[in-house]
Design an enzyme around this catalytic site. Structure first.
Site, PDB file in Angstrom:
ATOM      1  N   ASP A  50      -5.714   6.284   1.672  1.00  0.00           N
ATOM      2  CA  ASP A  50      -5.671   4.769   1.362  1.00  0.00           C
ATOM      3  C   ASP A  50      -7.114   4.412   1.777  1.00  0.00           C
ATOM      4  O   ASP A  50      -7.578   5.004   2.747  1.00  0.00           O
ATOM      5  CB  ASP A  50      -4.701   4.210   2.245  1.00  0.00           C
ATOM      6  CG  ASP A  50      -4.575   2.647   1.892  1.00  0.00           C
ATOM      7  OD1 ASP A  50      -5.587   2.015   2.513  1.00  0.00           O
ATOM      8  OD2 ASP A  50      -3.694   2.198   0.976  1.00  0.00           O
TER       9      ASP A  50
ATOM     10  N   HIS B 271       0.896  -1.257  -0.095  1.00  0.00           N
ATOM     11  CA  HIS B 271      -0.120  -0.179  -0.071  1.00  0.00           C
ATOM     12  C   HIS B 271       0.906   1.205   0.111  1.00  0.00           C
ATOM     13  O   HIS B 271       0.632   2.255  -0.885  1.00  0.00           O
ATOM     14  CB  HIS B 271      -0.844   0.036   1.236  1.00  0.00           C
ATOM     15  CG  HIS B 271      -2.182  -0.953   1.248  1.00  0.00           C
ATOM     16  ND1 HIS B 271      -3.297  -0.826   1.016  1.00  0.00           N
ATOM     17  CD2 HIS B 271      -2.204  -2.374   1.135  1.00  0.00           C
ATOM     18  CE1 HIS B 271      -4.195  -1.530   0.859  1.00  0.00           C
ATOM     19  NE2 HIS B 271      -3.227  -2.606   0.948  1.00  0.00           N
TER      20      HIS B 271
END
Length: 493
Positions: free
Chosen positions: A128, A19
């Site tokens: 995110d 990520h």
């Protein structure tokens, strides 16, 4: 009176290497696009770094994130227009939160304080998708909020759709297990191919789907050529019943971190990794099948022995990254102990056939090697994109999270993979028998029509992915639109 400083775009990634790296690379792409071919971008990047939960061991970050220069340690104040701000660790109870978003939620006051305290005006904040509980910080500060979605558009479509069909999906997933789920833009998805067996995860998926609707845009690590029907379904409002259209979706992928070769000293290049040297050793083009299951992928001894038997019987050259089980509360695997995991005599019998590697390996370099002709993968989206970028067809072996849906999409929608029959469910644990692995390896590496079609389609997608990110490509154009939207909204008076 001094000139007003350039605006900044704030990135709030999750700490997991896949990520963190993906969002950082996406941010750098925004910088390049905003420079418009020049040397100076029209804004800077500010990365707010949330420290990982205490269970995350150093090897989990140093093995993969060190190949990126360990992003969290690059906070020198200026890294090509990127400024890193480390948020102070938030104390919590001895019982760690059961879901990443629960942990991230603890940082809401620190995130709001960090954003409001920046010297540069903030053009946008990009979260995110695990950090969507922090959207309120941007709303409270009247700053435009975007979500960065590091997975597929298909998974995004499911999350947007799920608030309307949650009860039906949960009923089928946990009781019936035989039906199909309607994900707009895809063929009917078997319940067995739905993400995550945990009820709590589905509750979070519903939460994400609802909160995404509050954002100014959703940035997705995919390309229009990879998932055209799903992206059209989202844009057409088919995923959000009730007349509400989803925010604009910006498919800017593939976003990849490709320059991850280890560094040598200042005077000589680093020696190739041992796995790469093995591939260099007179391996014919497209002759080696590569098996690797991501930063959290490991299997028990019974399964590893099935893999060994299947590979040996296939008589196919292989490079197998084999990991051992995690220790303690860490979710990350350890270096493998071959004596515990492999059949007696396996390494000796396959010495000329393959290489088993017991620790982290440079996946991107391996997939880029001409000798690699197939990839048995856990279907993490970053790994999938790397495989497509280098034109390597896949055999999907999903393990957790959204990987089962990814596997279905690779086979049924994209046609870039040979189906691997995985026994799913709690009682099976994603088990694959030796005979099935042997069959798939032979098919993937040239034994039949299914493998031939997957190889041809993968080469088409390789070209499409590379064209998409070039100037004039679909992903390049989406990045331009995103930058323009951020700067138009900022438009300082």
């Amino acid at each position: 009176m001094g000139a007003m400083p350039s605006p900044t775009v704030v990135l709030l990634p999750m700490w997991a290497p896949g990520h963190f790296s993906s969002m950082l690379q996406a941010g750098k792409r925004l910088l390049l696009c905003s420079a418009g071919g020049g040397t100076t971008a029209t804004f800077t990047l500010t990365v707010l770094v949330i420290p990982p939960p205490m269970y995350s061991p150093a090897p989990a970050l140093t093995s993969e994130a060190s190949s990126q220069g360990h992003c969290c340690e690059m906070a020198s104040g200026d890294d090509g227009g990127v400024d890193f701000h480390h948020l102070p660790y938030v104390e919590h109870s001895a019982d760690l939160p059961g879901h990443p978003s629960e942990y991230i939620r603890l940082y809401a006051p620190r995130v709001k304080e960090a954003i409001s305290g920046l010297a540069a005006p903030v053009a946008a904040v990009v979260f995110d998708f695990f950090a969507t509980p922090l959207l309120d910080a941007a709303h409270d500060l009247s700053v435009p909020a975007y979500v960065y979605f590091a997975s597929t558009a298909a998974t995004l479509a499911l999350m947007l759709r799920l608030p309307a069909i949650y009860e039906d999906v949960v009923s089928a997933r946990f009781r019936d297990k035989r039906g199909f789920v309607d994900v707009p833009g895809m063929p009917p998805v078997p319940v067995a191919s739905m993400p995550s067996p945990e009820l709590n995860d589905y509750a979070w998926f519903v939460y994400y789907g609802r909160r995404f609707m509050e954002t100014r845009g959703i940035v997705v690590n995919t390309a229009a050529e990879l998932e055209p029907r799903v992206l059209a379904a989202i844009a057409g409002g088919r995923c959000t019943p009730g007349g509400d259209r989803a925010p604009p979706v910006y498919p800017i992928g593939p976003v990849l971190s490709l320059n991850n070769k280890p560094r040598g000293d200042d005077h000589s290049p680093a020696s190739p990794h041992e796995c790469v040297r093995w591939l260099d050793d007179a391996r014919p083009p497209a002759s080696v099948v590569f098996l690797c299951f991501g930063s959290r992928g490991w299997m028990d001894a019974a399964q590893e022995r099935e893999v060994a038997v299947g590979l040996e019987r296939s008589r196919q050259s292989f490079l197998w990254v084999l990991r051992g089980p995690p220790v303690g509360s860490s979710p990350y695997p350890t270096d493998a102990d071959f004596t515990d995991l492999l059949p007696d005599g396996f390494l000796e019998r396959t010495k000329g056939q393959g290489l088993v590697w017991p620790s982290w390996a440079p996946q991107t370099e391996i997939l880029a090697h001409a000798a690699v002709g197939g990839f048995v993968t856990h279907c993490g989206w970053n790994s999938t994109l790397e495989s497509l970028w280098h034109g390597v067809p896949m055999a999907p072996w999903p393990l957790y999270a959204e990987q089962h849906l990814n596997a279905f999409e690779l086979v049924a929608c994209m046609g870039v993979a040979v189906e691997l029959r995985v026994c799913t469910g709690r009682e099976h644990g994603n088990f694959v028998e030796a005979a099935e692995l042997e069959r798939v390896v032979k098919e993937l590496m040239g034994g039949g029509e299914e493998g031939r079609k997957a190889r041809e389609k993968t080469m088409e997608m390789k070209v499409a992915c590379r064209n998409a990110v070039e100037k004039g490509g679909t992903s390049y154009a989406a990045t331009q639109r995103l930058v323009q939207d951020m700067l138009e909204y900022y438009a300082p008076k």
